[in-house]
Design an enzyme around this catalytic site. Structure first.
Site, mmCIF file in Angstrom:
data_model
loop_
_atom_site.group_PDB
_atom_site.id
_atom_site.type_symbol
_atom_site.label_atom_id
_atom_site.label_comp_id
_atom_site.label_asym_id
_atom_site.label_seq_id
_atom_site.Cartn_x
_atom_site.Cartn_y
_atom_site.Cartn_z
ATOM 1 C CG HIS A 205 10.506 175.140 -24.834
ATOM 2 N ND1 HIS A 205 10.450 176.222 -24.233
ATOM 3 C CD2 HIS A 205 11.707 174.316 -24.535
ATOM 4 C CE1 HIS A 205 11.730 176.271 -23.372
ATOM 5 N NE2 HIS A 205 12.173 175.010 -23.549
ATOM 6 C CB CYS A 238 14.634 170.223 -18.032
ATOM 7 S SG CYS A 238 13.455 169.982 -16.444
ATOM 8 C CG ASN A 247 16.263 175.955 -23.395
ATOM 9 O OD1 ASN A 247 15.048 175.354 -23.637
ATOM 10 N ND2 ASN A 247 16.757 176.212 -22.518
#
Length: 286
Positions: A205, A238, A247
């Site tokens: 990730h 976040c 991301n």
């Protein structure tokens, strides 16, 4: 025949949670429906957390109720505690995720608990899921570095990943939460984690803060990982990780993997339509 690599689409949850504009449920539903036409096997739809802390996810139940479910897709939700888990089950989630951290400082900032306390909190969630046959995915954030504590030792990541595996998570996603990773640091971290967790139970990730997400994916591929999280249009970040703008973009990863000779099974035209929708949501023109 080309080797397969799966992209786990996390845009509707991990992507949208950090957008400044409060996005209506109808727009989120439309995005998930568009993503359902792309060919993903798993889509992370929403998060059942306190709306006080993550107001963007306050409509989780309505979003889950409104999506058009396509056979063969697992619609996932984040559920960090039993209250969230019960709500996710009631909303029809196919699987849930729990979200740990390899950094004590980040764990406190993100969920107001130490790493040990967070694992104790997750245990009954996993047990409840196992009792009804629901899969649980585990996340380890700050797998490379923490916005508060700096570099994170690979052994710390391995300890949390091993604990989540032992608890019963079917897969562990290793998050470069602030995009500080480089191929060398990713390789060191993966070597430590792979010593205690089978590689086929791991996912990557990556955030593209430093422009190295694709190189980090390549390093992870070299270590045997074949699942990667990504967010349509590069959405996200976040709320508790300053400097984590987004991301790595699903469409960028899909095309990169294709160039490298891997098969993702995604319809890139349908993906591009979802990218345009995501861009409109970010700009307020959905």
């Amino acid at each position: 025949m080309a080797e397969k690599v799966e992209i786990f689409e996390v845009g509707p949850r991990d992507g949208l949670q950090n957008e400044a504009r409060l996005i209506p449920a109808a727009e989120k539903i439309a995005l998930v429906d568009a993503l359902s036409r792309v060919g993903f096997r798993r889509i992370e739809v929403t998060s059942f957390v306190s709306p006080k802390w993550v107001p963007q996810m306050a409509d989780a139940g309505a979003v889950m109720a409104g999506i058009t479910r396509k056979p063969g897709i697992s619609y996932a939700a984040l559920a960090p505690n039993l209250m969230g888990f019960d709500a996710a089950v009631a909303a029809g989630a196919d699987e849930v995720a729990i979200f740990g951290a390899a950094s004590e400082a980040f764990s406190q900032a993100n969920i107001n608990a130490s790493i040990a306390e967070s694992l104790a909190r997750f245990a009954p969630v996993v047990a409840a899921a196992q009792a009804i046959g629901m899969p649980v995915r585990g996340y380890v954030s700050c797998a490379i570095a923490c916005p508060y504590a700096g570099d994170i030792a690979p052994e710390a990541v391995a300890r949390v990943a091993a604990a989540l595996l032992a608890m019963g998570c079917y897969e562990i996603s290793l998050g470069d939460t602030i995009g500080a990773g480089r191929p060398q640091t990713v390789a060191r971290m993966l070597a430590a984690v792979a010593a205690v967790v089978p590689v086929d139970r791991l996912a990557g990730h990556f955030h593209d803060t430093g422009g190295t997400a694709l190189a980090n994916i390549d390093a992870a591929l070299d270590h045997g990982l074949r699942v990667f999280d990504a967010a349509v249009g590069g959405l996200g970040g976040c709320p508790y990780a300053p400097g984590a703008p987004g991301n790595v973009a699903t469409e960028v990863v899909a095309r990169h993997l294709a160039v490298r000779g891997y098969e993702t099974g995604l319809d890139l035209d349908a993906l591009d339509r979802a990218v345009a929708m995501a861009g409109g949501m970010r700009d307020g023109n959905a």
